[in-house]
Design an enzyme around this catalytic site. Sequence first.
Site, PDB file in Angstrom:
ATOM      1  N   ASP A 112      26.991   7.710 -34.728  1.00 11.06           N
ATOM      2  CA  ASP A 112      26.872   6.260 -34.828  1.00 11.06           C
ATOM      3  C   ASP A 112      28.029   5.561 -34.124  1.00 11.06           C
ATOM      4  OD1 ASP A 112      28.726   7.166 -36.657  1.00 11.06           O
ATOM      5  OD2 ASP A 112      27.915   6.081 -38.380  1.00 11.06           O
ATOM      6  N   ASP A 115      35.444   6.128 -33.738  1.00 14.28           N
ATOM      7  CA  ASP A 115      36.558   5.241 -34.068  1.00 14.28           C
ATOM      8  C   ASP A 115      37.842   5.938 -33.619  1.00 14.28           C
ATOM      9  OD1 ASP A 115      38.483   3.695 -35.348  1.00 14.28           O
ATOM     10  OD2 ASP A 115      37.328   3.397 -37.153  1.00 14.28           O
ATOM     11  N   PHE A 164      35.901  -3.382 -38.061  1.00 13.64           N
ATOM     12  CA  PHE A 164      34.967  -2.612 -38.881  1.00 13.64           C
ATOM     13  C   PHE A 164      33.606  -3.305 -38.834  1.00 13.64           C
ATOM     14  CE2 PHE A 164      32.959  -0.868 -42.622  1.00 13.64           C
ATOM     15  CZ  PHE A 164      33.318   0.462 -42.530  1.00 13.64           C
TER      16      PHE A 164
HETATM   17  P1  5GP Z   1      36.408   8.542 -36.680  1.00 18.81           P
HETATM   18  O1  5GP Z   1      36.567   9.952 -37.167  1.00 18.81           O
HETATM   19  O2  5GP Z   1      36.019   8.481 -35.217  1.00 18.81           O
HETATM   20  O3  5GP Z   1      37.622   7.701 -36.965  1.00 18.81           O
HETATM   21  O4  5GP Z   1      35.282   7.871 -37.540  1.00 18.81           O
HETATM   22  C1  5GP Z   1      33.972   8.269 -37.419  1.00 18.81           C
HETATM   23  C2  5GP Z   1      33.146   7.883 -38.620  1.00 18.81           C
HETATM   24  O5  5GP Z   1      33.766   6.874 -39.411  1.00 18.81           O
HETATM   25  C3  5GP Z   1      31.822   7.316 -38.174  1.00 18.81           C
HETATM   26  O6  5GP Z   1      30.862   8.332 -37.974  1.00 18.81           O
HETATM   27  C4  5GP Z   1      31.486   6.365 -39.301  1.00 18.81           C
HETATM   28  O7  5GP Z   1      30.830   7.073 -40.325  1.00 18.81           O
HETATM   29  C5  5GP Z   1      32.830   5.892 -39.785  1.00 18.81           C
HETATM   30  N1  5GP Z   1      33.205   4.612 -39.161  1.00 18.81           N
HETATM   31  C6  5GP Z   1      34.106   4.414 -38.175  1.00 18.81           C
HETATM   32  N2  5GP Z   1      34.176   3.127 -37.838  1.00 18.81           N
HETATM   33  C7  5GP Z   1      33.272   2.487 -38.614  1.00 18.81           C
HETATM   34  C8  5GP Z   1      32.853   1.116 -38.724  1.00 18.81           C
HETATM   35  O8  5GP Z   1      33.315   0.184 -38.028  1.00 18.81           O
HETATM   36  N3  5GP Z   1      31.895   0.847 -39.644  1.00 18.81           N
HETATM   37  C9  5GP Z   1      31.339   1.812 -40.433  1.00 18.81           C
HETATM   38  N4  5GP Z   1      30.409   1.422 -41.314  1.00 18.81           N
HETATM   39  N5  5GP Z   1      31.699   3.110 -40.361  1.00 18.81           N
HETATM   40  C10 5GP Z   1      32.662   3.439 -39.455  1.00 18.81           C
END
Ligand code: 5GP
Length: 189
Positions: A112, A115, A164
Site C-alpha cells: 500500500d 514510508d 499520515f
Molecule cells: P514502513 O515500514 O515503510 O515505514 O511502513 C510501511 C507500513 O506502515 C505500510 O504498509 C502501512 O501499513 C503503514 N503506513 C505507513 N505510512 C502510513 C500512512 O500514512 N497511513 C497508514 N494508514 N499506514 C501507513
Amino acid sequence: MTADNSAHVVPSWAAHEIGETIISPDQVSSRVRELGADITRDYADNPPLLVGVLKGAMVFMSDLIRAIELPVDVDFMAVSSYGASTKSSGVVRIVKDLDAELSNRHVLIVEDVVDTGLTLNYLRKYLGARKPLSLEVCALLFKEEIQRVEQDIRYIGFSIPADFVVGYGLDVNERYRNLGGVYKFTGEA
Ligand code: 5GP
C-alpha cells in the site's frame, strides 16, 4: 508521478477526521489501470505471483489484478509494523505467511505505502531467501523526504508528502479503509 490535489469532496461521515484529498478516487483508478498495463507488458512472457501485504494493500490488490491482462496468481502475507499508532516502530512481525511456493516463480510484492521502507526491506529479505526467479515491488504510495532503507521499487503509483494518510485500504485503528481516495488524516490516532 506526483499526486495533484483535486476538488474531490470528502464523505460527510469521515469529514471530522479527514483533511485534504491527496489522491481522488478518479486519480486512483486511472493510475491503477496504467500500472496494470505496465505489468501486463513487462510480464507478458512470465505471469507473476502477486503477493499482497495485508491489510492495507487489499483494496489496491483487488483493483490491480483486474487491470492485469495475464493469468496471474495471488497470495497474501500479513505483517504488523505499526500496531495501533501512526508512527513506525521499526519492528516487523509476520502475522500470516504465504501459502504458495516461490521457487520457479516471478514474484511481485504489492504494498500500500512505503514510508520508512523498513517493512519492504524485511519482506524482500524474507521472500528473497525462498529463491524466487525474480522479486519486484509495486507500491501504490511512496512517501517523499523520508529516510528509508529501500529504494528499488519497480512500480510506484504516486509519490506523496510524508503526512499520515488514510483511505483506499489504509486505516487508522481499522477505520477509513473503505474511502475511495487517499486523504490526509487530521484526527487523533
Ligand atoms: P514502513 O515500514 O515503510 O515505514 O511502513 C510501511 C507500513 O506502515 C505500510 O504498509 C502501512 O501499513 C503503514 N503506513 C505507513 N505510512 C502510513 C500512512 O500514512 N497511513 C497508514 N494508514 N499506514 C501507513
